[in-house]
Design a protein around this motif. Structure first.
Motif, short mmCIF file in Angstrom:
data_model
loop_
_atom_site.label_atom_id
_atom_site.label_comp_id
_atom_site.label_asym_id
_atom_site.label_seq_id
_atom_site.Cartn_x
_atom_site.Cartn_y
_atom_site.Cartn_z
N SER A 164 -14.92 21.45 -6.25
CA SER A 164 -16.13 21.55 -6.92
C SER A 164 -16.22 22.03 -7.89
CB SER A 164 -16.64 22.70 -6.07
OG SER A 164 -16.94 22.19 -4.00
N PRO A 165 -15.16 22.96 -8.73
CA PRO A 165 -15.37 23.76 -9.76
C PRO A 165 -15.53 22.30 -11.20
CG PRO A 165 -14.85 25.28 -8.59
CD PRO A 165 -14.25 23.85 -7.55
N GLU A 166 -13.91 21.69 -10.35
CA GLU A 166 -13.94 20.46 -11.44
C GLU A 166 -15.23 19.30 -11.94
OE1 GLU A 166 -11.25 16.79 -10.35
OE2 GLU A 166 -10.36 19.34 -9.38
N LEU A 167 -15.90 19.43 -10.97
CA LEU A 167 -17.43 17.72 -11.43
C LEU A 167 -17.50 19.12 -12.01
CD1 LEU A 167 -18.21 16.91 -7.51
CD2 LEU A 167 -16.53 15.53 -9.33
N LEU A 168 -18.23 20.29 -11.62
CA LEU A 168 -19.58 21.00 -12.20
C LEU A 168 -18.72 21.44 -13.91
CD1 LEU A 168 -20.40 24.20 -10.61
CD2 LEU A 168 -21.45 22.20 -10.63
N THR A 169 -17.82 21.14 -14.47
CA THR A 169 -16.90 21.49 -15.87
C THR A 169 -17.07 19.70 -16.31
OG1 THR A 169 -15.62 22.77 -15.05
CG2 THR A 169 -15.08 21.23 -17.22
N ARG A 170 -17.03 18.82 -15.43
CA ARG A 170 -16.70 17.46 -16.28
C ARG A 170 -18.22 17.21 -16.97
NH1 ARG A 170 -13.28 12.42 -13.61
NH2 ARG A 170 -14.59 10.79 -16.08
N LEU A 171 -19.07 17.68 -15.46
CA LEU A 171 -20.47 17.37 -15.69
C LEU A 171 -21.30 18.39 -16.83
CD1 LEU A 171 -22.05 17.07 -11.93
CD2 LEU A 171 -22.60 15.29 -13.86
N GLY A 172 -20.70 19.43 -17.47
CA GLY A 172 -21.15 20.29 -17.90
C GLY A 172 -22.72 21.12 -17.94
N ALA A 173 -22.42 21.67 -16.49
CA ALA A 173 -23.90 22.58 -15.78
C ALA A 173 -23.31 22.50 -14.71
CB ALA A 173 -25.23 20.78 -15.56
N GLY A 174 -24.33 24.00 -13.98
CA GLY A 174 -23.93 24.59 -12.96
C GLY A 174 -22.96 25.49 -13.10
N SER A 175 -22.73 26.25 -12.07
CA SER A 175 -21.97 27.84 -12.05
C SER A 175 -21.30 27.46 -10.85
CB SER A 175 -22.57 28.84 -12.55
OG SER A 175 -23.59 28.95 -13.21
N VAL A 176 -19.95 28.43 -10.97
CA VAL A 176 -19.74 28.54 -9.69
C VAL A 176 -18.81 29.92 -9.29
CG1 VAL A 176 -16.64 28.29 -9.02
CG2 VAL A 176 -17.43 26.94 -10.05
N TYR A 177 -19.20 30.20 -8.16
CA TYR A 177 -19.10 31.13 -8.06
C TYR A 177 -18.31 31.69 -6.81
CZ TYR A 177 -21.73 30.13 -3.24
OH TYR A 177 -21.97 29.45 -2.44
N THR A 178 -18.07 33.12 -6.18
CA THR A 178 -16.70 33.12 -5.50
C THR A 178 -16.95 34.61 -4.54
OG1 THR A 178 -15.97 35.32 -7.11
CG2 THR A 178 -14.66 33.11 -7.21
N SER A 179 -18.28 35.10 -4.24
CA SER A 179 -18.91 35.57 -3.46
C SER A 179 -20.42 35.30 -3.48
CB SER A 179 -18.29 36.97 -3.41
OG SER A 179 -19.25 37.32 -4.81
#
Length: 224
Positions: A164-179
């Protein structure tokens, strides 16, 4: 078996999975390529949203979407997203949550709409009405929900899991969360993308994840 097949190569839909494959004794001497999964043809075009403007959310509201085949699947972790939404809504009453998938009626409550399962043909319109999608899954490879949403200009807040994180990086949008607490904070302060930003996200998605683009990458693997 694959190990005995000459000139065999492996294609993984995410770099995360490719890294795991390269550590395997079966695949360590093989070519491992990364080619993303494409979105389905239903997501090729931009949805125009509802034909009745009165059915659209108010300008102040922020619509959060969650999509899962089964809203009660523990791996999909929808309960965490709902709990985070409820905490965020206590501080931001303009938030609303739309849940798409089978079951999940027990999540109904203030600001929460249970939409049931939707066919692929109906999902583009849903994503076009959402300001953000939450992907709370505890285990993912290359989730299609992220690119399906972005094909309609909708970004994703994704739990850190798999590819999931690499998809967001590739798209250049969205955020990753951990909790759950971090997700709640992201939802409380979320600012919807501008029309220009949504258009840019949509264009980027079609550039990278369209069926035609992915097919060309497979052609290159077969020719190599």
């Amino acid at each position: 078996s694959f190990a005995l097949t000459e000139n065999a190569s492996l294609v993984a839909p995410s770099e995360w999975l490719a890294r795991l494959a390269r550590t395997s004794s079966i695949f360590e001497a093989r070519s491992v390529s990364v080619i993303p999964n494409p979105y389905a043809p239903a997501f090729e075009k931009q949805s125009s949203g509802p034909s009745d403007p009165s059915s659209a959310p108010s300008e102040k509201s922020v619509t959060v979407g969650v999509v899962a085949a089964d809203l009660l699947d523990p791996v999909k972790n929808v309960a965490e997203a709902v709990a985070a939404f409820r905490r965020a809504r206590e501080r931001n009453p303009y938030l609303r949550l739309a849940l798409v998938g089978a079951r999940g009626e027990e999540y109904a409550g203030p600001g929460v709409e249970i939409m049931g399962a939707l066919k692929n043909e109906a999902l583009p319109a849903f994503y076009s009405l959402c300001d953000v999608i939450v992907m709370p899954s505890l285990a993912e490879n290359a989730p299609l929900v992220i690119i399906e949403a972005s094909s309609q200009g909708c970004p994703t807040l994704a739990r850190e899991a798999g590819g999931s994180p690499e998809l967001l990086t590739r798209l250049g949008a969205g955020s990753v969360y951990t909790s759950a607490n971090q997700l709640s904070e992201l939802l409380e302060s979320f600012t919807p993308l501008t029309l220009a930003a949504r258009t840019a996200l949509r264009d980027k998605t079609h550039e990278v994840f369209s069926p035609s683009t992915v097919a060309k990458q497979y052609d290159e693997v077969y020719e190599s």
